[in-house]
Motif scaffolding. Structure first.
Motif, short mmCIF file in Angstrom:
data_model
loop_
_atom_site.label_atom_id
_atom_site.label_comp_id
_atom_site.label_asym_id
_atom_site.label_seq_id
_atom_site.Cartn_x
_atom_site.Cartn_y
_atom_site.Cartn_z
N GLU A 144 0.84 -1.21 0.00
CA GLU A 144 0.00 0.00 0.00
C GLU A 144 0.87 1.25 0.00
O GLU A 144 0.62 2.20 -0.75
N GLU A 145 1.90 1.27 0.84
CA GLU A 145 2.81 2.41 0.88
C GLU A 145 3.58 2.55 -0.43
O GLU A 145 3.80 3.67 -0.92
N THR A 146 3.97 1.41 -1.00
CA THR A 146 4.68 1.44 -2.27
C THR A 146 3.79 1.98 -3.38
O THR A 146 4.24 2.75 -4.24
N ALA A 147 2.51 1.59 -3.37
CA ALA A 147 1.56 2.09 -4.37
C ALA A 147 1.44 3.61 -4.29
O ALA A 147 1.38 4.29 -5.32
N LYS A 148 1.43 4.16 -3.09
CA LYS A 148 1.37 5.63 -2.94
C LYS A 148 2.61 6.29 -3.52
O LYS A 148 2.53 7.34 -4.17
N GLU A 149 3.78 5.66 -3.29
CA GLU A 149 5.02 6.20 -3.85
C GLU A 149 5.00 6.17 -5.38
O GLU A 149 5.49 7.09 -6.04
N ILE A 150 4.44 5.11 -5.95
CA ILE A 150 4.36 4.98 -7.40
C ILE A 150 3.43 6.06 -7.97
O ILE A 150 3.75 6.72 -8.97
N ARG A 151 2.27 6.26 -7.34
CA ARG A 151 1.34 7.29 -7.79
C ARG A 151 1.99 8.67 -7.75
O ARG A 151 1.85 9.48 -8.68
N LYS A 152 2.73 8.94 -6.67
CA LYS A 152 3.37 10.24 -6.51
C LYS A 152 4.49 10.44 -7.53
O LYS A 152 4.61 11.51 -8.13
N THR A 153 5.30 9.41 -7.74
CA THR A 153 6.45 9.52 -8.65
C THR A 153 6.02 9.78 -10.08
O THR A 153 6.64 10.60 -10.78
N LEU A 154 4.95 9.10 -10.52
CA LEU A 154 4.50 9.23 -11.91
C LEU A 154 3.23 10.05 -12.06
O LEU A 154 2.70 10.18 -13.18
N ASP A 155 2.75 10.63 -10.95
CA ASP A 155 1.53 11.45 -10.97
C ASP A 155 0.37 10.70 -11.62
O ASP A 155 -0.29 11.17 -12.54
N LEU A 156 0.14 9.49 -11.11
CA LEU A 156 -0.90 8.63 -11.66
C LEU A 156 -2.23 8.85 -10.95
O LEU A 156 -2.28 9.24 -9.78
N LYS A 157 -3.31 8.55 -11.66
CA LYS A 157 -4.66 8.56 -11.10
C LYS A 157 -5.16 7.12 -11.02
O LYS A 157 -4.60 6.23 -11.66
N PRO A 158 -6.23 6.89 -10.26
CA PRO A 158 -6.73 5.50 -10.13
C PRO A 158 -7.05 4.83 -11.46
O PRO A 158 -6.95 3.60 -11.58
N ASP A 159 -7.41 5.62 -12.49
CA ASP A 159 -7.77 5.01 -13.77
C ASP A 159 -6.68 5.19 -14.84
O ASP A 159 -6.94 5.06 -16.03
N SER A 160 -5.44 5.46 -14.43
CA SER A 160 -4.34 5.65 -15.38
C SER A 160 -3.92 4.33 -16.00
O SER A 160 -4.16 3.24 -15.47
N ARG A 161 -3.25 4.47 -17.14
CA ARG A 161 -2.65 3.31 -17.80
C ARG A 161 -1.14 3.40 -17.57
O ARG A 161 -0.50 4.35 -17.99
N VAL A 162 -0.58 2.39 -16.92
CA VAL A 162 0.86 2.40 -16.63
C VAL A 162 1.50 1.16 -17.24
O VAL A 162 0.92 0.07 -17.21
N ALA A 163 2.67 1.36 -17.81
CA ALA A 163 3.40 0.25 -18.43
C ALA A 163 4.62 -0.09 -17.59
O ALA A 163 5.27 0.79 -17.02
N VAL A 164 4.94 -1.38 -17.54
CA VAL A 164 6.11 -1.87 -16.82
C VAL A 164 6.99 -2.57 -17.83
O VAL A 164 6.64 -3.62 -18.37
N VAL A 165 8.16 -1.99 -18.09
CA VAL A 165 9.01 -2.46 -19.18
C VAL A 165 10.14 -3.35 -18.66
O VAL A 165 10.91 -2.94 -17.79
N PHE A 166 10.23 -4.53 -19.21
CA PHE A 166 11.30 -5.50 -18.96
C PHE A 166 11.44 -5.90 -17.48
O PHE A 166 12.52 -5.83 -16.90
N PRO A 167 10.36 -6.39 -16.86
CA PRO A 167 10.49 -6.93 -15.50
C PRO A 167 11.19 -8.28 -15.53
O PRO A 167 11.23 -8.95 -16.57
N ILE A 168 11.76 -8.70 -14.39
CA ILE A 168 12.32 -10.05 -14.32
C ILE A 168 11.23 -11.01 -13.84
O ILE A 168 10.28 -10.61 -13.16
N ALA A 169 11.36 -12.25 -14.25
CA ALA A 169 10.39 -13.28 -13.88
C ALA A 169 10.80 -13.90 -12.56
O ALA A 169 11.52 -14.88 -12.51
N SER A 170 10.38 -13.27 -11.47
CA SER A 170 10.75 -13.73 -10.14
C SER A 170 9.64 -13.37 -9.17
O SER A 170 9.30 -12.20 -9.01
N ARG A 171 9.09 -14.39 -8.51
CA ARG A 171 8.06 -14.10 -7.50
C ARG A 171 8.65 -13.36 -6.32
O ARG A 171 8.04 -12.43 -5.79
#
Length: 395
Positions: free
Chosen positions: A67-94
């Motif tokens: 939850e805290e990390t989600a707030k940081e992400i919204r603040k860093t990218l100025d996202l809204k609840p209905d924004s479209r966000v892309a995640v480029v080249f993640p690693i496959a690791s749980r």
């Protein structure tokens, strides 16, 4: 009193310590271990004490919820609840990425999350698709395709997990709409008009950002998320080097570990009189020859190192070359030993013939990789490693 025989060369020992929990006085615990090692005759000038980053971060209580990390992400990218966000080249690791992805989805619960996979492998060698399948899909779909284009259920050869499906389910679980894309060209993300982009690869992150910044202004690396604080939970590495701590909490990389090692070095000198180098290590910097996985999912093998071993190359003469050379000249065994000893003391460039075949590596990477092999991902209960005989202090 413990003393290694003179015929023993470089070696490393895993040191058992007490339980380290959030709030533990880790400096005190490590000083007590150093004193005990010294009293038992195991500590000498030039030794290295290497401590795993996980216990440093845990003692700092450097944990953050999704939850805290989600707030940081919204603040860093100025996202809204209905924004479209892309995640480029993640690693496959749980362990490494699933909670980060969950946090991203929490940041846009009414929006869309585009996961942009590389193929056939991720950055560190985890297989997304079998190479022959990826090659066929690549030729058929022009370098960009979705799970709907894939016939069959392809899972990771070691974990048995289908990461395309797993990541899709994580996003759905937070209410957001998932879109999974496989494409090795990050610039094509612009075709999907994201409101923001998170660059999730590790070592080439700045290169990827430089490419994307020219076409999508609102983008950031994982290092730029959760990195602005002045005390834990935060890290100068942001979300890079983070691990799953519990079902809803991430352990960040250690905070200001350079200060940690320098202070510890000074205190050990006061208590024992020994000049010891200190290292905080993460993943070892090696590639597994069987699985093809590059172990280094942390941004660095060594998060911190004291001055003696920081950015210093491990070099040396090629002993087997010199033995053959001097033997061919008719030298006796005693003469050869004496001549090699003299050669090892000389300063020389790494391109000289005496060093031929001896790959120069950074000392901190060698020591961190050795430490990781000793303590291991399976955790041998030895978060501290004593290394002897590899680092040679300058005369």
């Amino acid at each position: 009193m413990f003393q290694l025989p003179s015929y023993v060369g470089p070696c490393a020992f895993g040191i058992k310590m007490g339980m380290v929990v959030p709030g533990s006085d880790l400096h005190k615990m490590l000083l007590e271990e150093a004193v005990r090692l010294n009293e038992d005759g195991m500590l000498a000038d030039g030794d290295v004490l290497s401590i795993t980053e996980s216990v440093v971060a845990r003692a700092q209580n450097n944990m953050i919820t999704t939850e805290e990390t989600a707030k940081e992400i919204r603040k860093t990218l100025d996202l809204k609840p209905d924004s479209r966000v892309a995640v480029v080249f993640p690693i496959a690791s749980r362990n490494r990425f699933s909670l980060i992805l969950e946090s991203i989805a929490k940041a846009v619960p009414e929006g869309e999350v585009i996961v942009w996979f590389s193929y056939p492998d991720d950055e560190v060698g985890n297989q997304i698709l079998p190479p022959e399948v990826a090659e066929e899909l690549d030729s058929r779909h022009g370098g960009l395709f979705t799970p709907d284009d894939i016939d069959g259920n392809y899972t990771h050869p070691l974990t048995g997990v289908n990461y395309l499906t797993l990541y899709e389910e994580i996003i759905k679980g937070e209410g957001a709409t998932p879109k999974i894309i496989l494409c090795n060209d990050p610039k094509r993300i612009a075709e999907f008009n994201p409101d923001g982009v998170i660059i999730a690869n590790i070592h080439p992150r700045e290169k990827t950002k430089k490419v994307l910044k020219t076409i999508i202004g609102n983008c950031c690396t994982l290092q730029e998320i959760c990195s602005s604080g002045t005390c834990p939970p935060t890290s100068e590495w942001g979300l890079l080097g983070s691990n799953m701590s519990s079902s809803c909490r991430l352990k960040l990389a250690p905070f200001e570990s350079e200060e940690f090692v320098c202070f510890l070095q000074q205190e050990i000198k006061k208590l024992t009189g020994k000049n010891i180098e200190i290292l905080v290590f993460g993943d070892g910097a090696y590639k597994d020859p069987t699985s093809g996985i590059y172990e280094l999912a942390d941004p660095k093998a060594a998060f911190a190192a004291t001055k003696g071993i920081k950015e210093v190359l491990r070099e040396g003469v090629k002993m087997k070359y010199l033995i053959d050379k001097y033997h061919e000249e008719g030298r006796s065994e005693l003469e050869i030993m004496e001549m090699i000893e003299k050669e090892s003391q000389k300063a020389r460039g790494i391109s000289c013939i005496e060093c031929e075949g001896t790959t120069p590596r950074r000392m901190e990477d060698v020591l961190a990789s050795l430490s990781d092999l000793i303590t291991g991902s399976a955790d041998a209960g030895t978060p501290l490693v004593l290394i002897k005989g590899i680092y040679r202090p300058p005369n």
